[in-house]
Design a protein around this motif. Structure first.
Motif, short mmCIF file in Angstrom:
data_model
loop_
_atom_site.label_atom_id
_atom_site.label_comp_id
_atom_site.label_asym_id
_atom_site.label_seq_id
_atom_site.Cartn_x
_atom_site.Cartn_y
_atom_site.Cartn_z
N ILE A 114 38.80 -13.72 -100.22
CA ILE A 114 39.71 -13.26 -101.27
C ILE A 114 38.99 -12.37 -102.27
N ALA A 115 37.77 -12.75 -102.67
CA ALA A 115 37.04 -11.95 -103.64
C ALA A 115 36.79 -10.54 -103.11
N LEU A 116 36.35 -10.43 -101.87
CA LEU A 116 36.09 -9.10 -101.31
C LEU A 116 37.37 -8.27 -101.22
N HIS A 117 38.46 -8.92 -100.83
CA HIS A 117 39.75 -8.22 -100.77
C HIS A 117 40.11 -7.64 -102.13
N TYR A 118 39.87 -8.40 -103.19
CA TYR A 118 40.19 -7.93 -104.54
C TYR A 118 39.20 -6.86 -105.01
N PHE A 119 37.93 -7.07 -104.75
CA PHE A 119 36.93 -6.19 -105.34
C PHE A 119 36.88 -4.82 -104.67
N VAL A 120 37.11 -4.74 -103.36
CA VAL A 120 37.10 -3.41 -102.73
C VAL A 120 38.32 -2.61 -103.15
N ASN A 121 39.33 -3.30 -103.70
CA ASN A 121 40.53 -2.63 -104.20
C ASN A 121 40.56 -2.53 -105.72
N ASP A 122 39.44 -2.84 -106.38
CA ASP A 122 39.33 -2.77 -107.84
C ASP A 122 40.43 -3.57 -108.54
N GLY A 123 40.89 -4.63 -107.86
CA GLY A 123 41.89 -5.51 -108.46
C GLY A 123 43.24 -4.85 -108.68
N TRP A 124 43.45 -3.66 -108.08
CA TRP A 124 44.70 -2.91 -108.28
C TRP A 124 44.92 -2.62 -109.77
N LEU A 125 43.79 -2.39 -110.46
CA LEU A 125 43.80 -2.07 -111.88
C LEU A 125 43.31 -0.65 -112.09
N GLU A 126 43.81 0.00 -113.13
CA GLU A 126 43.26 1.29 -113.54
C GLU A 126 41.91 1.05 -114.20
N PRO A 127 41.02 2.05 -114.22
CA PRO A 127 39.72 1.87 -114.86
C PRO A 127 39.85 1.38 -116.30
N ASP A 128 39.14 0.31 -116.60
CA ASP A 128 39.09 -0.24 -117.96
C ASP A 128 40.45 -0.72 -118.48
N GLN A 129 41.39 -0.96 -117.59
CA GLN A 129 42.77 -1.25 -118.00
C GLN A 129 42.88 -2.46 -118.92
N LEU A 130 42.21 -3.54 -118.58
CA LEU A 130 42.42 -4.78 -119.32
C LEU A 130 41.82 -4.75 -120.72
N ILE A 131 40.76 -3.98 -120.91
CA ILE A 131 40.21 -3.80 -122.26
C ILE A 131 41.04 -2.75 -123.01
N ARG A 132 41.37 -1.67 -122.32
CA ARG A 132 42.17 -0.59 -122.92
C ARG A 132 43.49 -1.10 -123.47
#
Length: 320
Positions: free
Chosen positions: A234-252
């Protein structure tokens, strides 16, 4: 405080919730049925829940909800039975939607979010999507799934502190693929060779196990084959896809959480999720509390972490 954890308790309600896409998530409720609702978001992604997670909360004050995220723990289908293509319906935003379905299923209007590491990532993603459903948050070892964070732990940054464990981590990867360790591990873990897949999952899990605590023998679950398979896939599935997040999204987008009280508990020497992310979140989210725990790393079992988590849940137990 007499002890960092409340006494053991058992769930008084549990079940399997159909959330669509052929997925059923396993959930449980313990503590006071009329208490303040809190949902525990486990790490990994893929680690699953455990009974100790109930013990961060006063059982007289909290209605404690635990659930295994898609593919993990007792939820079905388990990630060990799925191909990479079949994981297409397991993303950050599917998990956010699952949380909403679970909240509605349990008849909860608003709840507190409690999550560490990947659990903190999911808490931020859910909170920024549904801020009106969140009373407050307690976050540990903040991970925002930024490229710089993945670079640190999986592209050689942490190797400067753990060169021996890093040598073991990269040893399984052909030299011409070591420029992209995430891609190489994803290929091996999801490949058709079951022996190589198991070895790669074990190596992936051992690397985090080596870095997770200031006390190397403190966390043994990373050496368990069943845990390693779920954790790595599961971790690899999420990390190779950058969590389906835009860059810096959660801090931004931390401003979307304005007015929601929160406490961050962060190990000063956390190698898995270094304190800079917690610091950046603290500066982007006015009014929250940041506790840097000296002589502690990433693990809940490190000195001071569980004590400060209990202080945080006690502080917020009357906030609705």
């Amino acid at each position: 405080m007499d002890a960092p954890f409340y006494p053991p308790i058992e769930p008084h309600e549990q079940g399997m919730l159909d959330v669509g896409d052929g997925q059923r998530i396993c959930w449980e409720v313990s503590g006071n049925p009329d208490g303040k609702p809190v949902v525990v978001l486990h790490g990994g992604p893929g680690s699953g829940t455990n009974s100790m997670q109930r013990r961060h909360f006063d059982p007289e004050a909290y209605r404690i909800v635990l659930f295994d995220q898609r593919g993990a723990g007792r939820s079905t289908p388990h990630v060990s039975t799925l191909t990479a293509e079949q994981l297409a319906t397991n993303t950050t935003w599917h998990l956010v939607a699952d949380m909403e379905k679970l909240r509605e299923h349990l008849g909860i209007d608003r709840w507190s979010l409690f999550g560490g590491s990947w659990g903190a990532t999911l808490a931020l993603a859910y909170g920024q999507t549904h801020p009106d459903r969140v009373t407050d948050m307690v976050l540990r070892g903040v991970f925002a799934l930024r490229g710089s964070e993945l670079d640190w732990i999986y592209r050689g940054g942490a190797a400067n502190l753990f060169p021996d464990a890093w040598a073991d981590f990269v040893a399984l990867v052909p030299e011409d693929e070591r420029h992209d360790l995430l891609g190489a591990y994803h290929r091996m873990v999801f490949g058709e060779d079951p022996e190589l897949s198991a070895r790669a999952a074990a190596a992936w899990s051992r690397w985090e196990g080596a870095t997770v605590s200031l006390r190397p023998t403190a966390v043994s679950v990373y050496n368990e084959p069943e845990f390693a398979v779920s954790f790595a896939r599961i971790a690899l599935h999420y990390f190779v896809n950058d969590g389906w997040l835009e860059p810096d999204q959660l801090i931004r987008d931390a401003g979307k959480l304005e007015g929601i009280p929160a406490v961050i508990v962060q190990g000063r020497y956390d190698v898995v999720t270094p304190p800079i992310t917690a610091w950046d979140l603290y500066n982007a989210w006015p009014g929250i509390q940041l506790t840097l725990v000296h002589a502690a790393g990433h693990a809940v079992s490190d000195p001071g972490i569980s004590e400060h988590l209990r202080e945080a849940t006690d502080l917020l137990r009357d906030h609705r």
